[in-house]
Write a protein that holds these residues in place. Structure first.
Motif, PDB file in Angstrom:
ATOM      1  N   ALA A 176       0.828  -1.201   0.000  1.00 52.20           N
ATOM      2  CA  ALA A 176       0.000   0.000   0.000  1.00 52.20           C
ATOM      3  C   ALA A 176       0.865   1.256   0.000  1.00 52.20           C
ATOM      4  CB  ALA A 176      -0.938  -0.011   1.214  1.00 52.20           C
ATOM      5  N   ALA A 177       1.927   1.236   0.796  1.00 53.23           N
ATOM      6  CA  ALA A 177       2.822   2.395   0.845  1.00 53.23           C
ATOM      7  C   ALA A 177       3.442   2.660  -0.521  1.00 53.23           C
ATOM      8  CB  ALA A 177       3.916   2.160   1.891  1.00 53.23           C
ATOM      9  N   GLY A 178       3.775   1.600  -1.249  1.00 60.53           N
ATOM     10  CA  GLY A 178       4.334   1.780  -2.579  1.00 60.53           C
ATOM     11  C   GLY A 178       3.319   2.242  -3.597  1.00 60.53           C
ATOM     12  N   ALA A 179       2.037   1.916  -3.373  1.00 65.74           N
ATOM     13  CA  ALA A 179       0.992   2.280  -4.332  1.00 65.74           C
ATOM     14  C   ALA A 179       0.441   3.679  -4.101  1.00 65.74           C
ATOM     15  CB  ALA A 179      -0.156   1.262  -4.257  1.00 65.74           C
ATOM     16  N   VAL A 180       0.631   4.238  -2.922  1.00 68.96           N
ATOM     17  CA  VAL A 180       0.021   5.529  -2.587  1.00 68.96           C
ATOM     18  C   VAL A 180       0.504   6.689  -3.458  1.00 68.96           C
ATOM     19  CG1 VAL A 180      -0.017   7.326  -0.790  1.00 68.96           C
ATOM     20  CG2 VAL A 180      -0.691   4.987  -0.242  1.00 68.96           C
ATOM     21  N   PRO A 181       1.814   6.898  -3.664  1.00 72.79           N
ATOM     22  CA  PRO A 181       2.247   8.104  -4.391  1.00 72.79           C
ATOM     23  C   PRO A 181       1.656   8.242  -5.788  1.00 72.79           C
ATOM     24  CG  PRO A 181       4.101   7.112  -3.262  1.00 72.79           C
ATOM     25  CD  PRO A 181       2.963   6.147  -3.138  1.00 72.79           C
ATOM     26  N   ALA A 226     -12.154   3.813  -9.571  1.00 69.42           N
ATOM     27  CA  ALA A 226     -12.107   2.476 -10.166  1.00 69.42           C
ATOM     28  C   ALA A 226     -10.718   2.180 -10.714  1.00 69.42           C
ATOM     29  CB  ALA A 226     -13.151   2.360 -11.276  1.00 69.42           C
ATOM     30  N   VAL A 227     -10.096   3.173 -11.359  1.00 72.48           N
ATOM     31  CA  VAL A 227      -8.740   2.987 -11.871  1.00 72.48           C
ATOM     32  C   VAL A 227      -7.771   2.735 -10.721  1.00 72.48           C
ATOM     33  CG1 VAL A 227      -6.848   4.089 -13.115  1.00 72.48           C
ATOM     34  CG2 VAL A 227      -9.184   4.402 -13.900  1.00 72.48           C
ATOM     35  N   VAL A 228      -7.882   3.521  -9.671  1.00 71.83           N
ATOM     36  CA  VAL A 228      -7.015   3.359  -8.502  1.00 71.83           C
ATOM     37  C   VAL A 228      -7.230   1.990  -7.865  1.00 71.83           C
ATOM     38  CG1 VAL A 228      -6.590   4.203  -6.158  1.00 71.83           C
ATOM     39  CG2 VAL A 228      -6.807   5.827  -8.049  1.00 71.83           C
ATOM     40  N   LEU A 229      -8.485   1.557  -7.801  1.00 71.14           N
ATOM     41  CA  LEU A 229      -8.796   0.242  -7.233  1.00 71.14           C
ATOM     42  C   LEU A 229      -8.099  -0.864  -8.017  1.00 71.14           C
ATOM     43  CD1 LEU A 229     -10.424  -1.560  -5.300  1.00 71.14           C
ATOM     44  CD2 LEU A 229     -12.299  -1.475  -6.937  1.00 71.14           C
ATOM     45  N   ILE A 230      -8.147  -0.773  -9.350  1.00 68.23           N
ATOM     46  CA  ILE A 230      -7.481  -1.780 -10.181  1.00 68.23           C
ATOM     47  C   ILE A 230      -5.983  -1.783  -9.926  1.00 68.23           C
ATOM     48  CG2 ILE A 230      -6.926  -2.461 -12.545  1.00 68.23           C
ATOM     49  CD1 ILE A 230      -9.743  -3.120 -11.795  1.00 68.23           C
ATOM     50  N   PHE A 231      -5.376  -0.605  -9.920  1.00 72.62           N
ATOM     51  CA  PHE A 231      -3.925  -0.509  -9.755  1.00 72.62           C
ATOM     52  C   PHE A 231      -3.475  -1.010  -8.390  1.00 72.62           C
ATOM     53  CE2 PHE A 231      -3.336   3.112 -13.082  1.00 72.62           C
ATOM     54  CZ  PHE A 231      -3.530   2.183 -14.082  1.00 72.62           C
ATOM     55  N   THR A 232      -4.214  -0.675  -7.338  1.00 71.24           N
ATOM     56  CA  THR A 232      -3.827  -1.138  -6.010  1.00 71.24           C
ATOM     57  C   THR A 232      -4.062  -2.637  -5.857  1.00 71.24           C
ATOM     58  OG1 THR A 232      -6.008  -0.454  -5.172  1.00 71.24           O
ATOM     59  CG2 THR A 232      -4.175   1.093  -4.900  1.00 71.24           C
ATOM     60  N   PHE A 233      -5.135  -3.137  -6.481  1.00 68.57           N
ATOM     61  CA  PHE A 233      -5.370  -4.588  -6.470  1.00 68.57           C
ATOM     62  C   PHE A 233      -4.205  -5.321  -7.130  1.00 68.57           C
ATOM     63  CE2 PHE A 233      -6.807  -8.462  -8.515  1.00 68.57           C
ATOM     64  CZ  PHE A 233      -7.478  -9.120  -7.492  1.00 68.57           C
ATOM     65  N   LEU A 234      -3.766  -4.819  -8.281  1.00 64.76           N
ATOM     66  CA  LEU A 234      -2.652  -5.450  -8.990  1.00 64.76           C
ATOM     67  C   LEU A 234      -1.362  -5.370  -8.176  1.00 64.76           C
ATOM     68  CD1 LEU A 234      -3.261  -4.221 -12.654  1.00 64.76           C
ATOM     69  CD2 LEU A 234      -3.765  -6.471 -11.694  1.00 64.76           C
ATOM     70  N   VAL A 284      -8.067 -11.022 -12.171  1.00 67.14           N
ATOM     71  CA  VAL A 284      -7.669  -9.738 -12.756  1.00 67.14           C
ATOM     72  C   VAL A 284      -8.510  -9.446 -13.989  1.00 67.14           C
ATOM     73  CG1 VAL A 284      -5.778  -8.430 -13.782  1.00 67.14           C
ATOM     74  CG2 VAL A 284      -5.330  -9.999 -11.874  1.00 67.14           C
ATOM     75  N   ALA A 285      -8.691 -10.454 -14.840  1.00 66.94           N
ATOM     76  CA  ALA A 285      -9.493 -10.267 -16.050  1.00 66.94           C
ATOM     77  C   ALA A 285     -10.942  -9.953 -15.704  1.00 66.94           C
ATOM     78  CB  ALA A 285      -9.418 -11.519 -16.920  1.00 66.94           C
ATOM     79  N   ILE A 286     -11.496 -10.649 -14.708  1.00 66.83           N
ATOM     80  CA  ILE A 286     -12.889 -10.418 -14.319  1.00 66.83           C
ATOM     81  C   ILE A 286     -13.074  -9.001 -13.791  1.00 66.83           C
ATOM     82  CG2 ILE A 286     -14.690 -11.077 -12.684  1.00 66.83           C
ATOM     83  CD1 ILE A 286     -13.695 -13.952 -12.902  1.00 66.83           C
ATOM     84  N   ILE A 287     -12.181  -8.566 -12.915  1.00 70.86           N
ATOM     85  CA  ILE A 287     -12.288  -7.232 -12.332  1.00 70.86           C
ATOM     86  C   ILE A 287     -12.140  -6.163 -13.410  1.00 70.86           C
ATOM     87  CG2 ILE A 287     -11.130  -5.576 -10.815  1.00 70.86           C
ATOM     88  CD1 ILE A 287     -10.583  -7.849  -8.912  1.00 70.86           C
ATOM     89  N   TYR A 288     -11.201  -6.372 -14.324  1.00 69.32           N
ATOM     90  CA  TYR A 288     -11.001  -5.360 -15.359  1.00 69.32           C
ATOM     91  C   TYR A 288     -12.228  -5.247 -16.262  1.00 69.32           C
ATOM     92  CZ  TYR A 288      -9.338  -2.836 -19.398  1.00 69.32           C
ATOM     93  OH  TYR A 288      -9.224  -1.933 -20.409  1.00 69.32           O
ATOM     94  N   PHE A 289     -12.746  -6.369 -16.722  1.00 68.13           N
ATOM     95  CA  PHE A 289     -13.899  -6.312 -17.620  1.00 68.13           C
ATOM     96  C   PHE A 289     -15.148  -5.794 -16.897  1.00 68.13           C
ATOM     97  CE2 PHE A 289     -11.418  -9.474 -20.127  1.00 68.13           C
ATOM     98  CZ  PHE A 289     -11.350  -8.727 -21.297  1.00 68.13           C
ATOM     99  N   ALA A 290     -15.249  -6.074 -15.600  1.00 70.15           N
ATOM    100  CA  ALA A 290     -16.399  -5.586 -14.842  1.00 70.15           C
ATOM    101  C   ALA A 290     -16.356  -4.075 -14.664  1.00 70.15           C
ATOM    102  CB  ALA A 290     -16.462  -6.274 -13.482  1.00 70.15           C
ATOM    103  N   THR A 291     -15.151  -3.502 -14.652  1.00 70.28           N
ATOM    104  CA  THR A 291     -15.006  -2.058 -14.447  1.00 70.28           C
ATOM    105  C   THR A 291     -14.422  -1.366 -15.672  1.00 70.28           C
ATOM    106  OG1 THR A 291     -12.798  -2.368 -13.476  1.00 70.28           O
ATOM    107  CG2 THR A 291     -14.679  -2.390 -11.968  1.00 70.28           C
ATOM    108  N   GLN A 292     -14.527  -2.013 -16.827  1.00 72.60           N
ATOM    109  CA  GLN A 292     -13.874  -1.491 -18.031  1.00 72.60           C
ATOM    110  C   GLN A 292     -14.329  -0.078 -18.377  1.00 72.60           C
ATOM    111  OE1 GLN A 292     -14.464  -3.931 -21.476  1.00 72.60           O
ATOM    112  NE2 GLN A 292     -12.969  -2.832 -22.717  1.00 72.60           N
ATOM    113  N   SER A 293     -15.624   0.177 -18.316  1.00 71.87           N
ATOM    114  CA  SER A 293     -16.128   1.511 -18.673  1.00 71.87           C
ATOM    115  C   SER A 293     -15.596   2.570 -17.724  1.00 71.87           C
ATOM    116  CB  SER A 293     -17.656   1.514 -18.667  1.00 71.87           C
ATOM    117  OG  SER A 293     -18.155   1.169 -17.380  1.00 71.87           O
ATOM    118  N   TYR A 294     -15.530   2.241 -16.420  1.00 72.26           N
ATOM    119  CA  TYR A 294     -14.982   3.181 -15.453  1.00 72.26           C
ATOM    120  C   TYR A 294     -13.504   3.428 -15.705  1.00 72.26           C
ATOM    121  CZ  TYR A 294     -19.184   2.840 -12.549  1.00 72.26           C
ATOM    122  OH  TYR A 294     -20.475   2.898 -12.072  1.00 72.26           O
ATOM    123  N   VAL A 295     -12.759   2.345 -16.003  1.00 77.23           N
ATOM    124  CA  VAL A 295     -11.320   2.467 -16.221  1.00 77.23           C
ATOM    125  C   VAL A 295     -11.025   3.342 -17.426  1.00 77.23           C
ATOM    126  CG1 VAL A 295      -9.229   1.203 -16.837  1.00 77.23           C
ATOM    127  CG2 VAL A 295     -10.774   0.284 -15.094  1.00 77.23           C
TER     128      VAL A 295
END
Length: 306
Positions: A176-181, A226-234, A284-295
Motif C-alpha cells: 500500500a505504501a508503494g501504491a500511494v504516491p 475504479a482505476v485506482v482500485l485496479i492498480f492497487t489490487f494489482l 484480474v481479467a474479471i475485475i477489469y472487464f467488470a469495471t472497463q467503462s470506469y477504467v
C-alpha cells in the motif's frame, strides 16, 4: 458489416474518400490485427496448454498438443491437490489463495483510505508544502524502480530485525505504501477536472463539507477511484520479488507458488503450471472487464489518455 462496405463504396464514388485513404485504412487495420495476434498468442498458448496432456505439450510434432487429448486433469490438480486453495490439498489448511486475498485486502483498504482524502486535499486545498509534496510523489514514482535492489536489501534486513519477515499484514501495508504516491497523483489529476462550482452550489444549498465530499466529489470520482482500485489490487496480487524474499512457504502468495512450480528441481509440470497461471490471472481479467467503462473514462478524464 455489409452496410459499412456499401457506405464506403458510395464515399469513394462521390469523391469524399480516395482509394489511397482506403489503402491506408486497410494497412492500418491489418497491422493492428497482426499486433493483436502477437500480443494474444501467449495467452492462447497458456490456455490451450492447460487443457493438454503433459507428454504432448512440448513435442517434436508441433507447438500445440492434439485437441483430442484435452482434459481438465491439470485444473483438478491445481484446485484439489496443490497449494492453490488449501495447503497440500488438505481441507481446513488455508493455501496460497487465502494468503493472496489477505495481502490484497490490506493493500486495497490501506491504499484507498490514504489515497482518496490525500487526492482531495491536494486537489482542493492550498497549504504550505503542497507543491513539494506533489513533486515528491512524482519523483518517487520515477526513481523508485532504480533503487529497487538497494531498497529490497535494506527492507529484508529491517523486516528480519523487527521480526516481521513472514507477516502477510505487514506485506500488504508495504504494498500500500508503494501504491500511494502514483495513485494519489492520478486521482488528484482526476479530481482537478471536477468543477469547483459543483461544490459551491452544494454549499449554497446548505450541505456541510462532509456532505459535499460524500454526495458530490465521491460519486463524480467513481471512474478515477475504479482505476485506482485496479492498480492497487494489482500491486498486491501480482507482486512477486518482495513476497518471495520476505515470506516462508506456509505464507506463500499465488505469485510465489506459481514460480515454485516453474522452479521445480527435477521437471517443470507445464500443464499444471499453465492451469495455475490461468486461474491466477482470472480474477484480474474479471475485475477489469467488470469495471472497463470506469477504467477507460477514468484514464481519459484523468489526463492519461494515450
Amino acid at each position: 458489416m455489409l452496410e459499412t462496405i456499401t457506405q464506403t463504396v458510395r464515399q469513394v464514388r462521390s469523391g469524399r474518400r480516395s482509394v489511397g485513404d482506403l489503402g491506408k485504412t486497410g494497412i492500418g487495420t491489418v497491422a493492428a490485427f497482426g499486433m493483436l495476434v502477437v500480443l494474444m498468442f501467449p495467452v492462447y498458448w497458456i490456455v490451450t496448454a492447460s487443457f493438454s496432456q503433459g507428454a504432448g505439450l512440448m513435442s517434436s510434432d508441433g507447438l500445440f498438443a492434439d485437441p483430442a487429448t484435452y482434459n481438465l486433469d491439470a485444473y483438478r490438480w491445481v484446485l484439489f491437490e496443490s497449494d492453490f486453495i488449501f495447503d497440500n490439498g488438505e481441507v481446513g489448511e488455508p493455501g496460497a489463495l487465502f494468503n493472496s486475498l489477505i495481502v490484497v485486502f490490506v493493500t486495497v483498504s490501506v491504499s484507498l483510505s490514504v489515497i482518496i482524502p490525500g487526492a482531495y486535499a491536494l486537489s482542493r486545498r492550498k497549504f504550505a508544502g503542497r507543491e513539494k509534496i506533489l513533486y515528491g510523489y512524482v519523483l518517487f514514482t520515477q526513481v523508485g524502480a532504480g533503487l529497487s535492489i538497494a531498497t529490497l536489501i535494506a527492507l529484508y534486513a529491517l523486516f528480519v530485525n523487527l521480526g516481521l519477515s513472514n507477516n502477510l499484514l505487514i506485506l500488504g501495508v508495504f504494498y500500500a505504501a508503494g501504491a500511494v504516491p502514483f495513485n494519489t497523483w492520478l486521482l488528484k489529476t482526476f479530481m482537478d477536472n471536477i468543477p469547483v462550482s459543483y461544490e459551491e452550489a452544494a454549499i449554497v444549498d446548505g450541505a456541510s463539507q462532509w456532505q459535499v465530499i460524500r454526495e458530490v466529489i465521491l460519486p463524480l470520482s467513481k471512474p478515477g477511484i475504479a482505476v485506482v482500485l485496479i492498480f492497487t489490487f494489482l500491486a498486491g496480487w501480482n507482486e512477486f520479488i518482495i513476497a518471495q524474499t520476505l515470506l516462508r512457504p506456509e505464507n506463500y502468495t499465488l505469485s510465489v507458488e506459481l514460480y515454485s512450480l516453474a522452479a521445480n528441481e527435477y521437471e517443470t509440470p507445464w500443464t499444471e503450471f499453465a492451469a495455475f497461471a490461468s486461474l491466477f490471472a482470472l480474477p484480474v481479467a474479471i475485475i477489469y472487464f467488470a469495471t472497463q467503462s470506469y477504467v477507460e473514462s477514468g484514464l481519459s478524464f484523468g489526463g492519461m489518455e494515450g
